[in-house]
Design an enzyme around this catalytic site. Structure first.
Site, PDB file in Angstrom:
ATOM      1  N   ASP A 197       7.819  -6.871   8.390  1.00  0.00           N
ATOM      2  CA  ASP A 197       6.415  -6.599   8.188  1.00  0.00           C
ATOM      3  C   ASP A 197       5.641  -7.473   9.161  1.00  0.00           C
ATOM      4  O   ASP A 197       5.883  -8.682   9.253  1.00  0.00           O
ATOM      5  CB  ASP A 197       6.034  -6.957   6.739  1.00  0.00           C
ATOM      6  CG  ASP A 197       5.056  -5.973   6.155  1.00  0.00           C
ATOM      7  OD1 ASP A 197       4.027  -5.728   6.793  1.00  0.00           O
ATOM      8  OD2 ASP A 197       5.322  -5.472   5.049  1.00  0.00           O
TER       9      ASP A 197
ATOM     10  N   ASP B  20       2.508  -1.576  -2.939  1.00  0.00           N
ATOM     11  CA  ASP B  20       1.076  -1.477  -3.279  1.00  0.00           C
ATOM     12  C   ASP B  20       0.781  -0.344  -4.259  1.00  0.00           C
ATOM     13  O   ASP B  20      -0.352  -0.215  -4.712  1.00  0.00           O
ATOM     14  CB  ASP B  20       0.252  -1.178  -2.011  1.00  0.00           C
ATOM     15  CG  ASP B  20       0.182  -2.352  -1.052  1.00  0.00           C
ATOM     16  OD1 ASP B  20       0.374  -3.505  -1.497  1.00  0.00           O
ATOM     17  OD2 ASP B  20      -0.065  -2.109   0.146  1.00  0.00           O
TER      18      ASP B  20
HETATM   19  O1  TEU Z   1      -2.325  -3.150   2.364  1.00  0.00           O
HETATM   20  C1  TEU Z   1      -3.510  -2.645   2.908  1.00  0.00           C
HETATM   21  C2  TEU Z   1      -4.269  -1.851   2.010  1.00  0.00           C
HETATM   22  O2  TEU Z   1      -5.010  -0.983   2.411  1.00  0.00           O
HETATM   23  C3  TEU Z   1      -4.183  -2.244   0.638  1.00  0.00           C
HETATM   24  O3  TEU Z   1      -5.074  -3.282   0.483  1.00  0.00           O
HETATM   25  C4  TEU Z   1      -4.510  -1.222  -0.255  1.00  0.00           C
HETATM   26  O4  TEU Z   1      -5.844  -0.845  -0.085  1.00  0.00           O
HETATM   27  C5  TEU Z   1      -4.324  -1.852  -1.572  1.00  0.00           C
HETATM   28  O5  TEU Z   1      -3.035  -2.380  -1.672  1.00  0.00           O
HETATM   29  C6  TEU Z   1      -4.510  -0.849  -2.593  1.00  0.00           C
HETATM   30  O6  TEU Z   1      -4.306  -1.485  -3.763  1.00  0.00           O
HETATM   31  C7  TEU Z   1      -1.625  -4.069   3.091  1.00  0.00           C
HETATM   32  C8  TEU Z   1      -0.432  -4.560   2.312  1.00  0.00           C
HETATM   33  O7  TEU Z   1       0.445  -3.485   2.099  1.00  0.00           O
HETATM   34  C9  TEU Z   1      -0.905  -5.194   1.054  1.00  0.00           C
HETATM   35  O8  TEU Z   1       0.152  -5.579   0.235  1.00  0.00           O
HETATM   36  C10 TEU Z   1      -1.739  -6.385   1.439  1.00  0.00           C
HETATM   37  O9  TEU Z   1      -2.289  -6.973   0.297  1.00  0.00           O
HETATM   38  C11 TEU Z   1      -2.863  -6.016   2.398  1.00  0.00           C
HETATM   39  O10 TEU Z   1      -2.425  -5.179   3.455  1.00  0.00           O
HETATM   40  C12 TEU Z   1      -3.423  -7.231   3.039  1.00  0.00           C
HETATM   41  O11 TEU Z   1      -2.509  -7.753   3.950  1.00  0.00           O
END
Ligand code: TEU
Ligand code: CA
Length: 521
Positions: free
Chosen positions: A82, A305
């Site tokens: 990542d 997520d």
């Molecule tokens: O997620 C980006 C993102 O758009 C998320 O914030 C999404 O809107 C959210 O998870 C919905 O609940 C990425 C990563 O996958 C996430 O885990 C991180 O928290 C975020 O970026 C910040 O780095």
């Protein structure tokens, strides 16, 4: 980390993953995407990196990481890391120096004076807070589109771009095969003007898929990705098929693939917290749209997520097994690169938490607090969190029915779903009819089928929760049908099945609840 804890501290780790490589290989996948394993205060589960060049000691050491890459390679498994470069942790040395205006870090982040004692603009953050935080030391505000411990990097600064390229080279030289690039379509902000007022994420028109971002990605590709033949998948928020196409079109030399979100928005109004009832037809029509409009897709229904798909799009009670299999059929027969999230292959369900204190996720905590401040009715707050908390999918992997579900012999960092005694790998490995066995079978079929691998996609039916499409390559033509409902439905097609979620050898006049199949027609 929730995959496997090797040293009894309740936290999954890299040696734990190494110990399960045979399992991953036998599942039939080609690569492993690791959520961030870098040094991090873990305020957002590793998405707040404080040092790109070291491994979080909770997860292991650099030697463990090298060993993972080497052991995976022996099994022809690739490791995808990542890459979180829109922001760092506020504990990162770059940020600490930036606060103190130590060169060359002064402009590494987005610093602004307030306007008449107010924040620099009206933008909102992804986690339901303000996105400007005042720093008393530097006496300026910094931008954070996520949590306040995640300051956004300043991509107008050449030094930031080359520092990030160094990070990428470092890991690619160590043998990782590529990157999943976190929120990569928002790195370059066009302007810092006020945004149009919206119910959430005011300001996003100033940073979604800007020309500046395209320029930087093209540079990353020329300078780094292409040199290492690296695979890239961009996590791209709020993209339309056209925006996605501009990112993955090979002629533009930016990314290989992207994760789009539109099919994940079929149980909400654009923003996940604005709940609406899941509509299978909306889900299918979105899938068709993307299948038709983008020349190559990623297909995913889960990740760290998103809630668990069997709970969200299927039925995690009466039709648990069958609906998990139906979703697997869909996932692995659409055109594109498919991603399976740990535990999806055994049909893990949403976290059965009964109290908000059981959650660890910063987003859930923020939204819980915000919805309280806004005086949302209690039942609604609870429903929002229950359905959409990211911790739904972050509970430990369910390996067996022993105390820590085979994940740990200590207390796990996040609660273990109490259904681990009935939903676990051990039971499913020895059951040819299990969800896990079904995934394996599908993955084998897919490996050997030109039609499933790279064939064309053509929708042939979509109505009342029933969806059917054809995949064709040369003279191999397969038809896939799925009933994503708990009702019996009339079938638009008939034929002999190659594989089906019900075990039926034939689809005749009707589809059973959550019946899905690949047919030869
Ligand atoms: O997620 C980006 C993102 O758009 C998320 O914030 C999404 O809107 C959210 O998870 C919905 O609940 C990425 C990563 O996958 C996430 O885990 C991180 O928290 C975020 O970026 C910040 O780095
Ligand atoms: Ca551990």
């Amino acid at each position: 980390m929730s995959f496997c804890d090797s040293n009894g501290d309740g936290i999954g780790d890299i040696p734990g993953i190494i110990s399960k490589l045979d399992y991953i290989k036998e599942l039939g996948v080609d690569a492993i995407w690791l959520s961030p394993v870098y040094l991090s205060p873990n305020e957002d589960n590793g998405y707040d990196i404080s040092d790109y060049y070291s491994i979080n000691p909770e997860y292991g050491t650099m030697e463990d990481m090298d060993r993972l890459i080497a052991e995976a390679d022996k099994k022809s498994l690739k490791i995808i890391m990542d890459l979180v470069i829109n922001h760092t942790s506020d504990k990162h040395e770059w940020f600490q120096k930036s606060r103190q205006k130590v060169e060359p870090y002064t402009d590494f982040y987005v610093w602004k004076k307030g306007k008449n004692g107010k924040k620099p603009n009206n933008w909102g953050s992804f986690f339901g807070e303000d996105c400007w935080e005042y720093d008393a030391l530097r006496e300026e505000y910094y931008l954070h589109l996520f949590a306040k411990s995640q300051p956004d990097l300043n991509y107008r600064n050449e030094n930031v771009i080359s520092a990030v390229e160094d990070v990428m080279r470092f890991w690619l030289s160590r043998g990782v095969a590529g990157f999943r690039c976190d929120v990569i379509n928002i790195i370059y902000k066009d302007s810092y003007e006020n945004g149009r007022i919206r119910p959430a994420l005011t300001g996003f028109e100033h940073y979604i898929s800007t020309e500046g971002t395209h320029r930087i990605l093209n540079r990353f590709n020329r300078n780094v990705f292409s040199k290492f033949n690296a695979f890239t998948v961009g996590e791209t928020v709020f993209v339309t098929p056209k925006m996605a196409d501009d990112l993955v079109n090979p002629e533009r030399c930016e990314l290989d693939t992207v994760f789009a979100f539109e099919h994940m928005e079929t149980d909400c109004f654009k923003i996940k917290w604005f709940l609406r009832k899941f509509s299978p037809d909306r889900f299918f029509s979105t899938l068709t749209k993307w299948q038709n409009e983008l020349y190559w897709n990623t297909v995913y229904f889960e990740n760290h997520d998103q809630p668990r798909s069997v709970s969200r799009f299927g039925n995690d009670e009466k039709y648990h097994k069958r609906s998990a299999k139906a979703l697997a059929t869909l996932l692995l027969t659409l055109r594109g690169t498919a991603f399976i999230y740990e535990g999806q292959e055994i049909g893990m369900t949403n976290f059965d938490f009964t109290d908000i204190t059981e959650l660890r996720d910063v987003e859930s905590k923020n939204i819980w607090a915000l919805s309280g401040k806004l005086r949302f009715p209690k039942f609604l707050r609870w429903k929002m969190i229950k359905e959409k908390s990211r911790d739904n999918a972050r509970t430990p992997m369910q390996w067996d029915d022993s105390g820590g579900a085979g994940f740990t012999n200590a207390v796990a960092w996040l609660g273990i779903n109490s259904n681990y005694k009935t939903i676990n790998v051990k039971i499913q490995e020895s059951d040819p009819d299990s969800v896990l066995s079904y995934y394996k079978e599908l993955l084998i079929l897919r490996k050997h089928s030109g039609a499933l691998n790279s064939g064309s996609f053509k929708e042939i039916y979509r109505k009342n929760a029933v969806y059917a499409y054809e995949r064709q390559y040369k003279n191999e033509r397969l038809t896939i049908i799925i009933n994503l409902s708990s009702k019996k439905k009339k079938s638009p097609i008939i034929g002999k099945t190659i594989i089906s979620s019900t075990g039926n050898k034939e689809i005749s006049s009707h589809l059973a609840p959550y019946e899905a199949a690949i047919l030869i027609t």
